[in-house]
Write a protein that holds these residues in place. Structure first.
Motif: not given
Length: 271
Positions: A132-133, A148-157, A231-236
């Motif tokens: 939806x987002x 269906x829990x999950x999270x949108x995240x920024x990730x790096x090596x 993970x670096x950040x969780x967006x939502x």
């Protein structure tokens, strides 16, 4: 404002139907025509007369392929609508009718659920908040169904020097299939990046050096760990949501209210 006028009754045929048709186009012309006829017959009592007028119109529900399907089917089974044929591996049908003949189900890609609902081919649907987002579809979000829990995240090596998204270099590449969400996030922190659209194995972006980071859904985090990402950040946070066609829901034209209240019931939550 239009939806408030519908919910409160009023002269639908003279004032509301033309505005709805102009705004939404052909996908609601049939709904507007049906409701205008209903308005004449029942002396403008839209909410009370809706279910009676549309008693014989079969409810259509869009169900998402993938991780949310099994629990979505269980929720509808609990209120007497059985779409379990979709779970049969020998089944190839994408549209089925429940054994009791009360509803039909459409089995579609998760990303397409809000599209079918927005264009009126389905009155209800279940889809993840992440979709939806990203899609920004014109649908009514009715309930957080709590699975269906999950999270949108920024990730790096994991070996990278970055410890927050703000550490990423300006104009670096970020791979994601959630292009809009990724762009909106980096715009919000005023960091210009180049979004690289990928639609499978997004984790390979940083691994191969094609991108510095990814924006993707994370459930347990195991895939990231096994590919030496962090993970670096969780967006939502994201969970399954019950959505509806906004006009059908507001005027209760297909008798949706009772069904929606049952699906919202805490008693349906799987423990």
């Amino acid at each position: 404002m239009v939806f408030g006028a519908i919910a409160g009754g009023g002269d639908f045929s003279r004032h509301i139907a033309p505005r709805l048709t102009r705004r939404h186009g052909e996908q609601v012309r049939a709904i507007a025509t049906r409701l205008t006829r209903q308005d004449r017959i029942h002396n403008h009592s839209l909410i009370r007369s809706g279910p009676t007028f549309t008693r014989n119109i079969m409810l259509t529900i869009a169900l998402p392929k993938g991780a949310l399907l099994q629990e979505s089917i269980a929720r509808f089974q609990a209120i007497g609508l059985d779409f379990s044929a979709f779970l049969d591996k020998s089944n190839r049908q994408l549209q089925i009718t429940t054994p009791n003949g009360k509803a039909q189900g459409l089995l579609v890609r998760a990303q397409d659920v809000p599209v079918y609902v927005e264009y009126g081919q389905a009155q209800l649907g279940i889809v993840g908040y992440d979709v939806l987002r990203e899609k920004q579809a014109d649908v009514a979000q009715l309930a957080d169904l709590g699975f269906g829990h999950c999270r949108m995240s920024v990730a790096v090596k994991a070996s990278s020097p970055y410890r927050s998204a703000l550490d990423l270099p300006a104009h670096c590449r970020v791979a994601s299939k959630f292009v809009k969400c990724a762009r909106d996030y980096f715009n919000s922190i005023d960091l210009p990046v180049d979004i690289v659209p990928l639609y499978g194995s997004v984790e390979l972006g940083p691994i191969t050096g094609m991108s510095e980071a990814i924006v993707d859904l994370v459930s347990t985090g195991r895939t990231l760990q096994e590919n030496n990402l962090m993970e670096l950040e969780v967006l939502y946070e994201s969970t399954a949501r019950l959505i509806a066609h906004p006009i059908s829901y507001r005027v209760n034209s297909d008798g949706l209210s009772d069904l929606i209240q049952q699906l919202r019931s805490p008693a349906l939550v799987t423990i």
